[in-house]
Design an enzyme around this catalytic site. Structure first.
Site, short mmCIF file in Angstrom:
data_model
loop_
_atom_site.label_atom_id
_atom_site.label_comp_id
_atom_site.label_asym_id
_atom_site.label_seq_id
_atom_site.Cartn_x
_atom_site.Cartn_y
_atom_site.Cartn_z
N ASN A 6 0.86 -1.19 0.00
CA ASN A 6 0.00 0.00 0.00
C ASN A 6 0.91 1.24 0.00
O ASN A 6 1.71 1.43 0.92
CB ASN A 6 -0.89 -0.04 1.26
CG ASN A 6 -1.81 1.16 1.35
OD1 ASN A 6 -1.39 2.29 1.09
ND2 ASN A 6 -3.04 0.94 1.75
N ASP A 8 -0.09 4.51 -0.16
CA ASP A 8 -0.81 5.76 0.17
C ASP A 8 0.09 6.81 0.83
O ASP A 8 -0.03 8.01 0.57
CB ASP A 8 -1.96 5.47 1.14
CG ASP A 8 -3.09 4.69 0.50
OD1 ASP A 8 -3.13 4.61 -0.73
OD2 ASP A 8 -3.92 4.16 1.26
N HIS A 9 0.98 6.32 1.71
CA HIS A 9 1.72 7.32 2.49
C HIS A 9 2.86 7.99 1.74
O HIS A 9 3.45 8.96 2.23
CB HIS A 9 2.15 6.73 3.83
CG HIS A 9 0.94 6.49 4.69
ND1 HIS A 9 -0.05 7.44 4.83
CD2 HIS A 9 0.53 5.41 5.39
CE1 HIS A 9 -1.01 6.95 5.60
NE2 HIS A 9 -0.68 5.72 5.94
N HIS A 42 -5.62 3.66 -1.68
CA HIS A 42 -6.96 3.93 -1.14
C HIS A 42 -7.37 5.32 -1.59
O HIS A 42 -6.81 6.32 -1.15
CB HIS A 42 -6.89 3.85 0.40
CG HIS A 42 -8.21 4.00 1.08
ND1 HIS A 42 -8.38 3.81 2.43
CD2 HIS A 42 -9.45 4.33 0.60
CE1 HIS A 42 -9.64 4.01 2.76
NE2 HIS A 42 -10.31 4.34 1.67
N ARG A 44 -9.57 7.90 -1.05
CA ARG A 44 -10.53 8.28 -0.01
C ARG A 44 -11.45 9.37 -0.52
O ARG A 44 -11.09 10.15 -1.41
CB ARG A 44 -9.79 8.78 1.24
CG ARG A 44 -9.00 7.70 1.96
CD ARG A 44 -8.46 8.22 3.27
NE ARG A 44 -9.52 8.32 4.24
CZ ARG A 44 -9.74 7.43 5.21
NH1 ARG A 44 -8.96 6.38 5.36
NH2 ARG A 44 -10.74 7.56 6.04
N ARG A 48 -7.33 12.69 0.75
CA ARG A 48 -6.28 13.23 1.62
C ARG A 48 -4.88 12.77 1.23
O ARG A 48 -3.90 13.39 1.58
CB ARG A 48 -6.55 12.91 3.09
CG ARG A 48 -6.38 11.45 3.42
CD ARG A 48 -6.48 11.22 4.90
NE ARG A 48 -7.84 11.39 5.40
CZ ARG A 48 -8.31 10.74 6.45
NH1 ARG A 48 -7.53 9.92 7.13
NH2 ARG A 48 -9.54 10.89 6.84
N GLU A 69 -8.55 0.41 -3.08
CA GLU A 69 -9.37 0.40 -1.86
C GLU A 69 -10.35 1.54 -1.95
O GLU A 69 -9.95 2.66 -2.30
CB GLU A 69 -8.48 0.65 -0.65
CG GLU A 69 -8.08 -0.57 0.09
CD GLU A 69 -7.18 -0.20 1.26
OE1 GLU A 69 -7.42 0.82 1.93
OE2 GLU A 69 -6.21 -0.93 1.47
N THR A 100 -8.33 3.45 8.28
CA THR A 100 -9.52 2.61 8.32
C THR A 100 -9.62 1.94 9.68
O THR A 100 -8.76 1.15 10.06
CB THR A 100 -9.45 1.53 7.21
OG1 THR A 100 -8.98 2.15 6.03
CG2 THR A 100 -10.80 0.91 6.97
N GLU A 150 -10.66 -9.56 2.91
CA GLU A 150 -9.39 -9.20 3.53
C GLU A 150 -9.67 -9.09 5.02
O GLU A 150 -10.49 -8.27 5.45
CB GLU A 150 -8.86 -7.87 2.97
CG GLU A 150 -7.53 -7.49 3.63
CD GLU A 150 -6.88 -6.27 3.00
OE1 GLU A 150 -6.97 -6.10 1.76
OE2 GLU A 150 -6.27 -5.49 3.76
N HIS A 190 -3.50 -4.66 7.69
CA HIS A 190 -3.68 -3.50 8.57
C HIS A 190 -2.84 -3.66 9.83
O HIS A 190 -3.03 -4.59 10.60
CB HIS A 190 -5.14 -3.25 8.98
CG HIS A 190 -5.39 -1.78 9.22
ND1 HIS A 190 -4.94 -1.14 10.35
CD2 HIS A 190 -5.98 -0.84 8.47
CE1 HIS A 190 -5.27 0.13 10.27
NE2 HIS A 190 -5.89 0.35 9.14
#
Ligand code: PXP
Length: 236
Positions: A6, A8-9, A42, A44, A48, A69, A100, A150, A190
């Site tokens: 993932n 995203d960051h 993801h 969102r 963000r 996601e 999440t 998941e 997660h």
């Protein structure tokens, strides 16, 4: 066991300055070159971190399967049907949450989720439901037409090394077994990191782990390639 990363960051860091660096597409390329089984983003509702442009670019440029996601909303359904990622993972989304927080309540929204899943599956997209490891959620998920679940490993991750670890771990193990017996393929993710990931080997039903925060965090010190490869070694 496979590793989906993932990213995203990477976008979170980029957006902190409102500029263009670091670029999620470059992270996706590195993960692809390292042999990640999928790239997760993801999208969102509040955009963000990952933006629509990021998703479009990654989808067009990367051959590694894109796992999108997203929340169960009309807007996200339309985006998924337009972009056609390899897979989507349906997650609950609350505006104020940092990440999440819980799994999707499939049992309470069975009709809504079943309706939402149908056009996605018909379009050839694999659908996964991000759920808490509970019998009722697994059983409900098996009725929706989604091919994957998941399992939310957040509670296990938080309990790792404490007296509650075993209880949380057994929930994952039992849910994975039940899901497979009902014809579902099982992913998990997660809060997994370079330590607590070790016990995922004890769940033979697991197909893929989706890991973001710990890998991107480590990459700041070691570089992304090394951070991804190290995690791949651990879950191989
Ligand atoms: N799976 C899902 C469904 C998620 O929402 C997240 C966080 O975005 C992850 C996996 C990855 O979690 P983490 O960043 O804690 O590894």
């Amino acid at each position: 066991m496979l590793l989906g990363v993932n990213i995203d960051h990477v976008a979170t860091l980029r957006n902190a300055r409102g500029g263009v660096e670091p670029q999620p597409i470059n992270a996706a390329k590195i993960c692809q070159n390292c042999g990640a089984s999928s790239i997760t983003t993801h999208l969102r509702e509040d955009r963000r971190h990952i933006t629509d442009e990021d998703v479009e670019l990654i989808s067009k440029t990367i051959s590694t399967p894109l796992n999108l996601e997203m929340a169960v909303t009309d807007e996200m359904g339309e985006i998924a049907l337009r972009i056609k990622p390899h897979s989507v993972c349906l997650v609950p989304e609350k505006r104020q949450e940092v990440t999440t927080e819980g799994g999707l309540d499939v049992a309470r929204q069975l009709d809504k989720i079943t309706e939402f899943v149908k056009p996605l599956v018909n379009a050839g997209i694999e659908v996964s439901l991000f759920i808490d490891p509970s019998e009722s959620q697994v059983k409900a998920s098996a009725k929706t037409g989604a091919q994957f679940i998941e399992l939310h490993t957040g509670s296990y991750s938080n309990a790792f090394g404490t007296e509650n670890e075993e209880i949380e771990f057994q929930k994952l193990k039992n849910s994975a077994k039940l899901a497979q017996s009902l014809g579902l393929k099982v992913n998990a993710g997660h809060g997994l990191d370079y330590e607590n990931v070790s016990r995922m080997h004890e769940i033979p039903e697991l197909n893929e782990l989706n890991i973001g925060h710990s890998i991107i965090s480590r990459s700041i010190f070691t570089g992304l390639e090394s951070a991804v490869k190290e995690m791949m070694e651990l879950i191989k």
